[in-house]
Scaffold this motif. Sequence first.
Motif, PDB file in Angstrom:
ATOM      1  N   LEU A   1       0.821  -1.218   0.000  1.00 30.41           N
ATOM      2  CA  LEU A   1       0.000   0.000   0.000  1.00 30.41           C
ATOM      3  C   LEU A   1       0.854   1.267   0.000  1.00 30.41           C
ATOM      4  O   LEU A   1       0.570   2.223  -0.718  1.00 30.41           O
ATOM      5  N   VAL A   2       1.908   1.256   0.798  1.00 31.25           N
ATOM      6  CA  VAL A   2       2.802   2.421   0.843  1.00 31.25           C
ATOM      7  C   VAL A   2       3.511   2.580  -0.506  1.00 31.25           C
ATOM      8  O   VAL A   2       3.638   3.694  -1.033  1.00 31.25           O
TER       9      VAL A   2
ATOM     10  N   ARG B   1       2.467   1.694  -3.456  1.00 32.33           N
ATOM     11  CA  ARG B   1       1.531   2.198  -4.463  1.00 32.33           C
ATOM     12  C   ARG B   1       1.356   3.710  -4.355  1.00 32.33           C
ATOM     13  O   ARG B   1       1.177   4.387  -5.361  1.00 32.33           O
ATOM     14  N   ARG B   2       1.406   4.223  -3.138  1.00 33.99           N
ATOM     15  CA  ARG B   2       1.244   5.678  -2.951  1.00 33.99           C
ATOM     16  C   ARG B   2       2.537   6.433  -3.192  1.00 33.99           C
ATOM     17  O   ARG B   2       2.528   7.558  -3.667  1.00 33.99           O
ATOM     18  N   SER B   3       3.658   5.815  -2.831  1.00 33.69           N
ATOM     19  CA  SER B   3       4.941   6.523  -2.910  1.00 33.69           C
ATOM     20  C   SER B   3       5.697   6.238  -4.200  1.00 33.69           C
ATOM     21  O   SER B   3       6.590   6.998  -4.571  1.00 33.69           O
TER      22      SER B   3
END
Length: 192
Positions: free
Chosen positions: A17-18, A20-22
């Motif tokens: 998840l991190v 995908r955002r970063s």
Amino acid sequence: SDFLVDTFGDDLVVHLLVARRSGRYDFLDRYQAAADALGLPFDLSSQAARALAADAFYDRCAFTASILLLDQMRTQLARAGKRLLVLLSYPSNVVADACQGGRRPDEEFVRQLGERQIDHVDSLAGHVADYAAFSIQPDEYVARYYDAHYTPAGNHWFAYFVKPAIVRWLETLPPAYPAGHGASAIDLDAGR
């Protein structure tokens, strides 16, 4: 922040998840041995390749763990004289994509269910077959049954889709099912 790092610092889902955002997929380096053990090669040559590798790794881990758990559950249920039936349900975007001829995201998982002879009902295949009877676009089809989750019409469709698998399990059919549908009908005159 210490609690979060201590609790979730090694969690694959959080890493994904991190990332995908970063846009940073560095965490994959720590999972090379696990990917090798699962027979999943990593292509880490570019950011786009790393993103695909991360999703593929997560899927392989999730599907492998699910199959192992289902095998164990089936064994435990069999010892108790019970059976396992897996009902596969899908979100509207997956159904719409499949209706357009897209590749199913759980192809490997469904194949393993079949290979291991784990009883299951595949509603994605059911939706694709049902969609073939319509002359509408896939998004119009899923709008009939979904509004974030199944609507009452979607629940109705799903219930009738899984009903034959459940009826096949019955040793004695309810009175509504006549003899000849895979099990014997109840003799309503017995015991009178």
